[in-house]
Design an enzyme around this catalytic site. Structure first.
Site, mmCIF file in Angstrom:
data_model
loop_
_atom_site.group_PDB
_atom_site.id
_atom_site.type_symbol
_atom_site.label_atom_id
_atom_site.label_comp_id
_atom_site.label_asym_id
_atom_site.label_seq_id
_atom_site.Cartn_x
_atom_site.Cartn_y
_atom_site.Cartn_z
ATOM 1 N N ASP A 121 80.616 8.918 65.828
ATOM 2 C CA ASP A 121 81.190 8.810 67.171
ATOM 3 C C ASP A 121 80.243 7.932 67.992
ATOM 4 O O ASP A 121 79.035 8.181 68.020
ATOM 5 C CB ASP A 121 81.326 10.211 67.795
ATOM 6 C CG ASP A 121 82.213 10.204 69.030
ATOM 7 O OD1 ASP A 121 81.929 9.419 69.957
ATOM 8 O OD2 ASP A 121 83.181 10.978 69.066
ATOM 9 N N ILE A 122 80.768 6.895 68.621
ATOM 10 C CA ILE A 122 79.870 5.984 69.351
ATOM 11 C C ILE A 122 79.367 6.578 70.661
ATOM 12 O O ILE A 122 78.389 6.097 71.227
ATOM 13 C CB ILE A 122 80.469 4.584 69.660
ATOM 14 C CG1 ILE A 122 81.937 4.666 70.040
ATOM 15 C CG2 ILE A 122 80.211 3.598 68.550
ATOM 16 C CD1 ILE A 122 82.417 3.406 70.731
ATOM 17 N N GLU A 149 91.834 12.021 73.629
ATOM 18 C CA GLU A 149 91.544 10.617 73.940
ATOM 19 C C GLU A 149 92.187 9.670 72.917
ATOM 20 O O GLU A 149 92.779 8.662 73.299
ATOM 21 C CB GLU A 149 90.014 10.432 73.957
ATOM 22 C CG GLU A 149 89.553 9.049 74.363
ATOM 23 C CD GLU A 149 88.029 8.901 74.223
ATOM 24 O OE1 GLU A 149 87.283 9.858 74.516
ATOM 25 O OE2 GLU A 149 87.604 7.812 73.798
ATOM 26 N N HIS A 184 91.660 13.736 64.116
ATOM 27 C CA HIS A 184 90.264 13.622 63.709
ATOM 28 C C HIS A 184 89.548 14.941 63.909
ATOM 29 O O HIS A 184 89.878 15.718 64.801
ATOM 30 C CB HIS A 184 89.537 12.498 64.459
ATOM 31 C CG HIS A 184 89.673 12.540 65.944
ATOM 32 N ND1 HIS A 184 90.811 12.103 66.599
ATOM 33 C CD2 HIS A 184 88.833 12.972 66.910
ATOM 34 C CE1 HIS A 184 90.646 12.258 67.901
ATOM 35 N NE2 HIS A 184 89.456 12.796 68.125
ATOM 36 N N HIS A 203 85.852 16.501 64.688
ATOM 37 C CA HIS A 203 84.489 16.229 65.168
ATOM 38 C C HIS A 203 83.537 17.144 64.391
ATOM 39 O O HIS A 203 83.723 18.366 64.384
ATOM 40 C CB HIS A 203 84.341 16.578 66.648
ATOM 41 C CG HIS A 203 85.159 15.742 67.587
ATOM 42 N ND1 HIS A 203 84.641 14.646 68.246
ATOM 43 C CD2 HIS A 203 86.440 15.858 68.017
ATOM 44 C CE1 HIS A 203 85.573 14.126 69.047
ATOM 45 N NE2 HIS A 203 86.677 14.842 68.919
#
Ligand code: AMP
Length: 134
Positions: free
Chosen positions: A29-30, A88, A93, A95
């Site tokens: 994750d950026i 978002e 996905h 996390h």
């Protein structure tokens, strides 16, 4: 239009890839909530994780399990916490977040903004702890 994550899978947008197989992709994750925060996605674009067909759903979590073990070996942490949010990016996905306390997996706090060098460092470290990747 393809999701930002589909564009990452297609190589149209760069990512800090951790691992992939035919059906799944994992990358940093950026804007992590904690150092070592990884996203695991199915390559097939689907918004809601609970709309994924049973067998694909199972294999996504098995893929995530292997990544989580690599994170646990790489980052000093008590556990690798799991979250599924999806508010978002409309591409399912998981996390995976290294945690020492509940506050480490608080998505409402200000996220981190690591440098390219910091992301590359943790990318290499996690990859080195996942056998058979890349
Ligand atoms: P959510 O959809 O609420 O589960 O959050 C999406 C997550 O994707 C956030 O934590 C973002 O920081 C992350 N994200 C968005 N774009 C990218 C990208 N290009 N590369 C890596 N992570 C991203």
């Amino acid at each position: 239009m393809a999701s930002v994550f589909s564009r990452i899978v297609a190589g149209e947008i760069p990512s800090y890839k951790i691992a992939e197989d035919e059906f799944h992709f994992a990358f940093l994750d950026i804007n992590p909530v904690a150092n070592g925060h990884v996203l695991v996605i199915p390559k097939k674009e689907i918004d809601n994780i609970f709309d994924i067909e049973d067998q694909e759903f199972q294999s996504l979590w098995i893929f995530a399990k292997n990544i989580a073990k690599g994170i646990q070996k790489s980052i000093p942490c008590l556990k690798v916490g799991i979250s599924v949010i999806g508010l978002e990016v409309p591409h399912a996905h998981i996390h995976l977040v290294p945690i020492n306390s509940i506050g480490d997996i608080n998505f409402s706090k200000t996220k981190l903004t690591p440098s390219k060098e910091e992301l590359e460092k943790v990318q290499k470290l996690i990859i080195s702890n996942i056998p058979g990747t890349i």
